[in-house]
Motif scaffolding. Structure first.
Motif: not given
Length: 131
Positions: A45-49, A78-80, A101-104
């Motif tokens: 899963k995508a994480e936030g940047q 952070g993680s999902q 969705k996708d870190g957003t």
């Protein structure tokens, strides 16, 4: 007239084509006689940047949503699972729907001041992005 009939495999071999090509990397193998059923790996899963300045970007958007406004929150590291917790708190505070969705984080409302106040209450600094 002495003709020899060729099978398709013989003809391909004479033409220089490879009958049994080697498996391509990344191709999904369904069954193998060596080890039986092969289970495919689940995607990560995508994480936030986070942005370099450490601020969250808030953006109001109506694109491809039938004219309904949503607020996108990006730049949260952070993680999902961590993003899901923050999203749930924001949804409860603003009484609206939303998802990650996708870190957003995407919130289904147009209550800009309320979303910004909720994020400040959670300890985040924000800046509005977009036109």
């Amino acid at each position: 007239m002495n003709r020899k009939t060729l099978s398709l495999a013989d003809w391909q071999q004479q033409a220089g084509k490879n009958i049994n090509p080697a498996p391509v990397a990344g191709e999904d193998l369904v069954y193998s006689t060596d080890s039986g059923k092969i289970v495919a790996e689940k995607p990560v899963k995508a994480e936030g940047q986070a942005y370099a300045d450490g601020k969250l970007r808030l953006q109001r958007q109506t694109k491809k949503r039938g004219g309904k406004a949503v607020i996108l929150i990006s730049g949260m590291a952070g993680s999902q699972d961590e993003l899901q917790v923050v999203c749930k708190a924001l949804k409860q505070f603003c009484a609206c729907g939303g998802s990650v969705k996708d870190g957003t984080i995407l919130l289904q409302n147009d209550q800009r001041a309320q979303v910004e106040a909720a994020l400040h209450k959670l300890g985040y600094t924000t800046v509005w992005a977009g036109g």
